[in-house]
Design a protein around this motif. Structure first.
Motif, PDB file in Angstrom:
ATOM      1  N   LEU A  33     -34.719 -82.086 -38.510  1.00  0.00           N
ATOM      2  CA  LEU A  33     -34.213 -81.655 -37.214  1.00  0.00           C
ATOM      3  C   LEU A  33     -32.745 -81.247 -37.248  1.00  0.00           C
ATOM      4  O   LEU A  33     -32.219 -80.747 -36.248  1.00  0.00           O
ATOM      5  CB  LEU A  33     -34.411 -82.762 -36.176  1.00  0.00           C
ATOM      6  N   GLY A  34     -32.074 -81.478 -38.372  1.00  0.00           N
ATOM      7  CA  GLY A  34     -30.661 -81.123 -38.465  1.00  0.00           C
ATOM      8  C   GLY A  34     -29.772 -81.987 -37.595  1.00  0.00           C
ATOM      9  O   GLY A  34     -28.828 -81.504 -36.964  1.00  0.00           O
ATOM     10  N   LEU A  35     -30.052 -83.311 -37.587  1.00  0.00           N
ATOM     11  CA  LEU A  35     -29.294 -84.253 -36.771  1.00  0.00           C
ATOM     12  C   LEU A  35     -28.473 -85.188 -37.653  1.00  0.00           C
ATOM     13  O   LEU A  35     -28.821 -85.432 -38.814  1.00  0.00           O
ATOM     14  CB  LEU A  35     -30.249 -85.096 -35.926  1.00  0.00           C
ATOM     15  N   PRO A  36     -27.380 -85.748 -37.124  1.00  0.00           N
ATOM     16  CA  PRO A  36     -26.664 -86.782 -37.881  1.00  0.00           C
ATOM     17  C   PRO A  36     -27.535 -88.015 -38.047  1.00  0.00           C
ATOM     18  O   PRO A  36     -28.379 -88.325 -37.190  1.00  0.00           O
ATOM     19  CB  PRO A  36     -25.426 -87.052 -37.025  1.00  0.00           C
TER      20      PRO A  36
ATOM     21  N   SER B  47     -36.962 -91.985 -40.908  1.00  0.00           N
ATOM     22  CA  SER B  47     -35.974 -91.287 -40.094  1.00  0.00           C
ATOM     23  C   SER B  47     -35.060 -90.401 -40.923  1.00  0.00           C
ATOM     24  O   SER B  47     -34.489 -89.438 -40.402  1.00  0.00           O
ATOM     25  CB  SER B  47     -35.150 -92.292 -39.285  1.00  0.00           C
ATOM     26  N   ALA B  48     -34.920 -90.704 -42.226  1.00  0.00           N
ATOM     27  CA  ALA B  48     -34.143 -89.815 -43.101  1.00  0.00           C
ATOM     28  C   ALA B  48     -34.812 -88.453 -43.184  1.00  0.00           C
ATOM     29  O   ALA B  48     -34.151 -87.407 -43.079  1.00  0.00           O
ATOM     30  CB  ALA B  48     -34.004 -90.438 -44.486  1.00  0.00           C
ATOM     31  N   HIS B  49     -36.130 -88.448 -43.375  1.00  0.00           N
ATOM     32  CA  HIS B  49     -36.877 -87.187 -43.392  1.00  0.00           C
ATOM     33  C   HIS B  49     -36.734 -86.457 -42.058  1.00  0.00           C
ATOM     34  O   HIS B  49     -36.474 -85.252 -42.020  1.00  0.00           O
ATOM     35  CB  HIS B  49     -38.359 -87.456 -43.667  1.00  0.00           C
ATOM     36  N   LEU B  50     -36.922 -87.195 -40.957  1.00  0.00           N
ATOM     37  CA  LEU B  50     -36.918 -86.564 -39.640  1.00  0.00           C
ATOM     38  C   LEU B  50     -35.533 -86.039 -39.276  1.00  0.00           C
ATOM     39  O   LEU B  50     -35.402 -84.923 -38.753  1.00  0.00           O
ATOM     40  CB  LEU B  50     -37.405 -87.563 -38.586  1.00  0.00           C
TER      41      LEU B  50
ATOM     42  N   ARG C 219     -33.101 -82.854 -47.769  1.00  0.00           N
ATOM     43  CA  ARG C 219     -34.026 -82.219 -46.825  1.00  0.00           C
ATOM     44  C   ARG C 219     -33.315 -81.639 -45.605  1.00  0.00           C
ATOM     45  O   ARG C 219     -33.976 -81.083 -44.724  1.00  0.00           O
ATOM     46  CB  ARG C 219     -35.070 -83.241 -46.364  1.00  0.00           C
ATOM     47  N   PHE C 220     -31.996 -81.763 -45.540  1.00  0.00           N
ATOM     48  CA  PHE C 220     -31.288 -81.341 -44.333  1.00  0.00           C
ATOM     49  C   PHE C 220     -31.428 -79.838 -44.090  1.00  0.00           C
ATOM     50  O   PHE C 220     -31.234 -79.024 -45.000  1.00  0.00           O
ATOM     51  CB  PHE C 220     -29.810 -81.707 -44.417  1.00  0.00           C
ATOM     52  N   THR C 221     -31.744 -79.481 -42.848  1.00  0.00           N
ATOM     53  CA  THR C 221     -31.835 -78.095 -42.414  1.00  0.00           C
ATOM     54  C   THR C 221     -30.771 -77.854 -41.353  1.00  0.00           C
ATOM     55  O   THR C 221     -30.778 -78.532 -40.313  1.00  0.00           O
ATOM     56  CB  THR C 221     -33.222 -77.800 -41.812  1.00  0.00           C
ATOM     57  N   PRO C 222     -29.843 -76.926 -41.568  1.00  0.00           N
ATOM     58  CA  PRO C 222     -28.823 -76.663 -40.541  1.00  0.00           C
ATOM     59  C   PRO C 222     -29.459 -76.328 -39.193  1.00  0.00           C
ATOM     60  O   PRO C 222     -30.519 -75.698 -39.120  1.00  0.00           O
ATOM     61  CB  PRO C 222     -28.056 -75.466 -41.112  1.00  0.00           C
ATOM     62  N   SER C 223     -28.816 -76.778 -38.134  1.00  0.00           N
ATOM     63  CA  SER C 223     -29.361 -76.617 -36.792  1.00  0.00           C
ATOM     64  C   SER C 223     -28.257 -76.234 -35.825  1.00  0.00           C
ATOM     65  O   SER C 223     -27.081 -76.146 -36.195  1.00  0.00           O
ATOM     66  CB  SER C 223     -29.999 -77.933 -36.338  1.00  0.00           C
ATOM     67  N   GLN C 224     -28.638 -76.053 -34.574  1.00  0.00           N
ATOM     68  CA  GLN C 224     -27.646 -75.787 -33.534  1.00  0.00           C
ATOM     69  C   GLN C 224     -26.748 -76.988 -33.302  1.00  0.00           C
ATOM     70  O   GLN C 224     -25.682 -76.872 -32.699  1.00  0.00           O
ATOM     71  CB  GLN C 224     -28.350 -75.426 -32.232  1.00  0.00           C
ATOM     72  N   TYR C 225     -27.157 -78.159 -33.789  1.00  0.00           N
ATOM     73  CA  TYR C 225     -26.391 -79.380 -33.579  1.00  0.00           C
ATOM     74  C   TYR C 225     -25.422 -79.665 -34.716  1.00  0.00           C
ATOM     75  O   TYR C 225     -24.377 -80.279 -34.503  1.00  0.00           O
ATOM     76  CB  TYR C 225     -27.345 -80.569 -33.428  1.00  0.00           C
ATOM     77  N   LEU C 226     -25.770 -79.244 -35.927  1.00  0.00           N
ATOM     78  CA  LEU C 226     -25.019 -79.651 -37.106  1.00  0.00           C
ATOM     79  C   LEU C 226     -25.239 -78.653 -38.228  1.00  0.00           C
ATOM     80  O   LEU C 226     -26.378 -78.217 -38.448  1.00  0.00           O
ATOM     81  CB  LEU C 226     -25.503 -81.048 -37.538  1.00  0.00           C
ATOM     82  N   ASP C 227     -24.163 -78.280 -38.928  1.00  0.00           N
ATOM     83  CA  ASP C 227     -24.313 -77.267 -39.976  1.00  0.00           C
ATOM     84  C   ASP C 227     -24.481 -77.856 -41.372  1.00  0.00           C
ATOM     85  O   ASP C 227     -24.891 -77.154 -42.295  1.00  0.00           O
ATOM     86  CB  ASP C 227     -23.139 -76.282 -39.952  1.00  0.00           C
TER      87      ASP C 227
END
Length: 345
Positions: free
Chosen positions: A179-182, A172-175, A204-212
């Motif tokens: 997905l850019g989720l908390p 889930s850390a990868h996912l 691996r974090f990718t900024p998303s519409q949910y979280l920067d």
């Protein structure tokens, strides 16, 4: 300073009832709200005599109806047990009833034994393998309706309930990063991959519409009392519970005992001590120092505490003492840097 939250399993105590457990959860949430906790999350477990939160969305509704400001959510919903549409409808309904106060934490474990998991799921293996796609589908069902969308969650569509991914391993850390989720890590019962999972998530974090930027919550077992000795005494309830769980015979939540001697083998003691190595147990000074060290090690943005205490008055006191520790630590840190620069509801 990281805000504190509470993870509750609505424990059914020895000599108690499910109705009492659910009433206690609401009372605990009311105390947490009064003390300034950020969230009150409930966990999905099935087939366990000592846990009353199996119908998690219903218990969230029960708790949210008894509070006014604290965020209430799941820690978590075990998504492979359900269709994304059903969860979108349930949490869309909760968001309509309690606007701006609902969180949806998602996990992919069954939350039970394999026989019960098979009774919950039509296809055990397929359900687990579909987890990433199910998460994406669920978020889409709770987002704005798109042109040509054939399946619409009513309620649910455009509810935009914040989604967290929960984990006890690297998966889930990868996912969550992709997905850019908390991300919330279950270090309260799965300590081994904590630091490596947080490293993977952040890298691996990718900024998303949910979280920067990455946002991490870490879990601990916690028991606070006036003295270290009293807290250790109260903690024997959780130690006994873990022993019976590991023996494959979980039961109702037991009262504390004067000593664990004779109640576990040396091997079981080593196992329980290892599993609960991040537990924060003690009087006010001890818990403050332990929390400060744990947050320094993990660099977590939030801390969520599961408080396994048999007696309700002692559980409420533990809530108050942890809140005092948070305020003390926040005051000590107030002269440092400001806000983190990103907002998670």
């Amino acid at each position: 300073m990281a805000p504190f939250s509470i993870l509750d399993l609505s424990p059914v105590i020895e000599g108690g009832t499910v109705a009492q457990s659910l009433a206690n959860s609401r009372q605990l949430a009311q105390e947490a709200e009064k003390e300034g906790y950020q969230r009150f999350w409930l966990a999905e477990h099935h087939g366990m005599r000592g846990i009353a939160s199996a119908a998690t969305a219903l218990v969230i509704q029960h708790v949210a109806a008894g509070t006014e400001t604290i965020r209430v959510g799941s820690g978590g919903i075990m998504l492979p047990n359900h269709s994304p549409l059903v969860i979108a409808e349930q949490f869309g309904t909760l968001e309509a009833l309690f606007p701006g106060r609902i969180d949806l934490g998602l996990g992919r474990a069954p939350g039970t034994d394999m026989n019960t998991a098979r009774a919950l799921r039509r296809n055990l293996e397929t359900s687990a393998n579909n987890f990433p796609q199910d998460v994406v589908d669920l978020m889409a069902l709770m987002g704005p309706v798109q042109p040509g969308q054939q399946i619409v969650a009513v309620p649910g569509a455009d509810s935009n309930v914040p989604v967290w991914l929960l984990g006890s391993s690297h998966y889930s850390a990868h996912l969550a990063g992709m997905l850019g989720l908390p991300f919330a890590f279950a270090s309260h019962f799965a300590p081994d991959m904590l630091l490596s999972a947080l490293e993977i998530y952040r890298e691996r974090f990718t900024p998303s519409q949910y979280l920067d930027k990455p946002h991490v919550m870490v879990g601990v077992m916690g028991v606070a009392a006036d003295t270290d000795a009293e807290a250790q005494h109260l903690f024997t309830s959780m130690q006994q519970s873990f022993v019976t769980l590991r023996r494959g015979a979980p039961t109702v939540f037991p009262p504390p005992v004067e000593s664990m001697d004779g109640l576990w083998s040396e091997t079981e003691k080593i196992m329980v001590d290892h599993t609960l190595q991040y537990a924060v147990v003690g009087g006010p000074d001890t818990i403050r120092d332990q929390i400060a060290g744990f947050l320094e090690t993990t660099k977590a943005d939030e801390l969520i505490i599961s408080m396994p205490v048999y007696h309700m008055e002692a559980r409420l006191k533990s809530v108050r003492l942890f809140a005092e520790a948070q305020r003390t630590l926040a005051g000590a840190a107030s002269a440092g840097s400001g806000a983190s620069g990103h907002a998670v509801p």
